[in-house]
Write an enzyme that holds these catalytic residues in place. Structure first.
Site, short mmCIF file in Angstrom:
data_model
loop_
_atom_site.label_atom_id
_atom_site.label_comp_id
_atom_site.label_asym_id
_atom_site.label_seq_id
_atom_site.Cartn_x
_atom_site.Cartn_y
_atom_site.Cartn_z
N GLU A 30 -6.71 9.99 10.94
CA GLU A 30 -6.05 8.68 10.93
C GLU A 30 -5.15 8.50 12.15
O GLU A 30 -4.49 9.42 12.62
CB GLU A 30 -5.24 8.50 9.64
CG GLU A 30 -4.53 7.15 9.50
CD GLU A 30 -5.47 5.96 9.47
OE1 GLU A 30 -6.18 5.72 10.47
OE2 GLU A 30 -5.49 5.25 8.45
N ASP A 87 -6.77 7.36 -1.90
CA ASP A 87 -5.38 7.70 -1.60
C ASP A 87 -5.16 9.22 -1.63
O ASP A 87 -5.91 9.96 -1.02
CB ASP A 87 -4.44 6.98 -2.57
CG ASP A 87 -4.29 5.50 -2.25
OD1 ASP A 87 -4.67 5.09 -1.14
OD2 ASP A 87 -3.81 4.74 -3.11
N GLU A 143 -6.45 11.86 1.09
CA GLU A 143 -5.57 12.10 2.23
C GLU A 143 -4.52 13.16 1.95
O GLU A 143 -4.32 13.58 0.80
CB GLU A 143 -4.91 10.79 2.65
CG GLU A 143 -3.95 10.23 1.62
CD GLU A 143 -3.66 8.76 1.84
OE1 GLU A 143 -2.47 8.41 1.87
OE2 GLU A 143 -4.61 7.96 1.97
N ASP A 202 0.84 -1.20 0.00
CA ASP A 202 0.00 0.00 0.00
C ASP A 202 0.88 1.25 0.00
O ASP A 202 1.00 1.95 1.00
CB ASP A 202 -0.90 -0.03 1.23
CG ASP A 202 -1.83 1.17 1.32
OD1 ASP A 202 -2.13 1.76 0.26
OD2 ASP A 202 -2.25 1.51 2.44
N ARG A 205 -9.10 12.87 4.64
CA ARG A 205 -8.32 12.13 5.64
C ARG A 205 -7.06 12.93 5.95
O ARG A 205 -6.39 13.42 5.03
CB ARG A 205 -7.95 10.75 5.11
CG ARG A 205 -6.90 10.03 5.96
CD ARG A 205 -6.61 8.65 5.45
NE ARG A 205 -5.22 8.27 5.70
CZ ARG A 205 -4.68 7.10 5.38
NH1 ARG A 205 -5.43 6.18 4.80
NH2 ARG A 205 -3.41 6.86 5.62
N ASN A 222 -11.10 4.58 12.13
CA ASN A 222 -10.54 3.43 11.43
C ASN A 222 -10.14 2.37 12.45
O ASN A 222 -9.15 2.53 13.16
CB ASN A 222 -9.33 3.86 10.60
CG ASN A 222 -8.68 2.70 9.87
OD1 ASN A 222 -9.21 1.60 9.83
ND2 ASN A 222 -7.52 2.95 9.29
N HIS A 257 -12.57 9.16 0.17
CA HIS A 257 -11.74 10.03 1.00
C HIS A 257 -10.38 10.22 0.34
O HIS A 257 -9.87 9.34 -0.37
CB HIS A 257 -11.61 9.52 2.44
CG HIS A 257 -10.96 8.19 2.63
ND1 HIS A 257 -9.61 7.98 2.54
CD2 HIS A 257 -11.49 6.99 2.98
CE1 HIS A 257 -9.33 6.72 2.81
NE2 HIS A 257 -10.45 6.09 3.06
N ASP A 314 -11.44 4.42 -0.73
CA ASP A 314 -10.18 5.11 -0.42
C ASP A 314 -9.55 5.54 -1.74
O ASP A 314 -9.15 4.72 -2.55
CB ASP A 314 -9.29 4.11 0.32
CG ASP A 314 -7.91 4.63 0.64
OD1 ASP A 314 -7.58 5.77 0.27
OD2 ASP A 314 -7.14 3.87 1.26
#
Length: 300
Positions: free
Chosen positions: A191, A91, A118, A62, A161, A213, A116, A89
C-alpha cells in the site's frame, strides 16, 4: 438475470488464471451490485470491493467500524451479479487469528474469489492517510497463516496487504512482503507506494502476484496500466473511483434541482430509463412471466 451463471469455484479458478497470464488485470471498484454488472459489460477482468466504499456507503469513515457480517453480506450481493471474479477488502480480518479464519470461510460462502488482509492496528485508516500504525511481524504473519489454513477451496486467493512502507520505509516493506508470502499469502498488496521504482522493489522481493492501488487523492500518482505492467505489477484496482464519480454526479444534480427548481439541466448526463432496464436485464424476466416486460419504455 437474478444471479451469475458462473459458480464461485469457477470464478476462483478464472482469477488464478488471470494472475498467471503474464498480463496486468484491471479491477474497478463496485459500489453496489448494479455497478458490478456495468464493470463486466465494459470488458474488465474482475471486480474489486473496497472496505472504504462499504463503510462510506453506510455513512461511516474507513476506520474499521464495519462488521464481518456487513462486509460479507454486501460483498456477496455484489459478487452474485457478475460472472467476473470479485475480491474484497477484509480490513484486518475482523479480530484475532480465529476471527480471521472465520472471515475467510464466510467470504468463501459469500461467493468471493479472494480477499486481502492488512497489517494495520484496529482501528485502521485509509492506506493513503498519514499516521498509520502497523502490527508487529508475528501478529501480521499469524493473520495470514490463519487465513490460509482456514480456506476450504484452495483456489480462494489470500492476499496480504502491508502498510509498513509509510511507517518503516521501503526496505521494511520488502522484508515484510517476503515474510507474508512465507506465511501463506498468495499475493501481495503493497500500500501507498510513492513511485514506480517502489513497485519494482516489491516485485523484485517476491515471486507472487502484486497489486497496485490507483486511488485518487492518494500517495501514489495515477500511473497508467502500461506503466504498472512495465514494473511487473499483475493487478491494479480503482477502489473508490466509481463511488466518487456517482456521488459527484448526485451532488451536481441536487444543486441543479435546488437552484433551477427542476432536474432538467442534468437529464442529458443521466443513465436513461432504457439503459437502466437493459442493465438490470428487465426483459429477460419474461422467461418467468410474459406480463413482466410487455410495454414500450417511456422516453425511447
Amino acid at each position: 438475470m437474478l444471479y451469475s451463471k458462473t459458480t464461485p469455484e469457477q470464478k476462483r479458478i478464472r482469477f488464478r488464471e488471470l494472475l498467471a497470464s503474464g498480463t496486468i488485470q484491471q479491477f474497478p471498484g463496485a459500489f453496489n451490485p448494479l455497478s458490478a454488472r456495468l464493470i463486466e459489460e465494459k470488458g474488465f477482468a474482475g471486480v474489486y470491493i473496497s472496505g472504504a466504499v462499504l463503510a462510506n456507503d453506510l455513512g461511516l469513515p474507513d476506520i474499521g467500524l464495519t462488521t464481518l457480517t456487513e462486509v460479507a453480506t454486501r460483498a456477496g450481493q455484489i459478487a452474485r451479479m457478475t460472472d467476473l471474479p470479485s475480491i474484497v477488502d477484509a480490513d484486518t480480518g475482523f479480530g484475532e487469528p480465529m476471527n480471521v479464519a472465520r472471515t475467510v470461510q464466510e467470504l468463501e460462502n459469500a461467493g468471493l474469489a479472494g480477499c486481502h488482509i492488512e497489517d494495520q492496528f484496529n482501528p485502521k485508516r485509509c492506506g493513503h492517510l498519514d499516521g498509520k500504525n502497523v502490527v508487529d511481524l508475528d501478529t501480521a504473519t499469524k493473520r495470514i497463516r490463519a487465513a490460509a489454513d482456514a480456506r476450504r477451496d484452495p483456489n480462494f486467493l489470500i492476499m496480504a496487504r502491508t502498510d509498513i512502507r509509510a511507517t518503516d520505509g521501503l526496505e521494511a516493506a520488502q522484508q515484510r512482503a517476503k515474510a507474508l508470502v512465507e506465511a501463506g499469502a498468495d499475493a501481495i498488496f503493497p500500500e501507498a507506494m510513492k513511485d514506480l521504482s517502489e513497485f519494482k522493489a516489491i516485485r523484485d522481493a517476491v515471486d507472487v502476484p502484486i497489486l497496485a492501488n490507483m486511488t485518487e487523492f492518494g500517495k501514489s500518482a495515477l500511473f497508467t496500466v502500461d506503466e504498472l505492467a512495465g514494473v511487473g505489477v499483475n493487478m491494479v484496482i480503482y477502489p473508490v473511483t466509481l463511488l466518487r464519480s456517482a456521488m459527484g454526479a448526485a451532488e451536481r444534480t441536487l444543486e441543479s434541482i435546488k437552484s433551477d427548481g427542476t432536474q432538467e439541466a442534468q437529464v442529458p448526463n443521466m443513465l436513461t430509463r432504457a439503459r437502466l432496464y437493459d442493465l438490470v436485464d428487465y426483459e429477460a424476466y419474461n422467461h418467468f412471466d410474459t406480463g413482466v416486460f410487455n410495454f414500450r419504455i417511456p422516453g425511447v
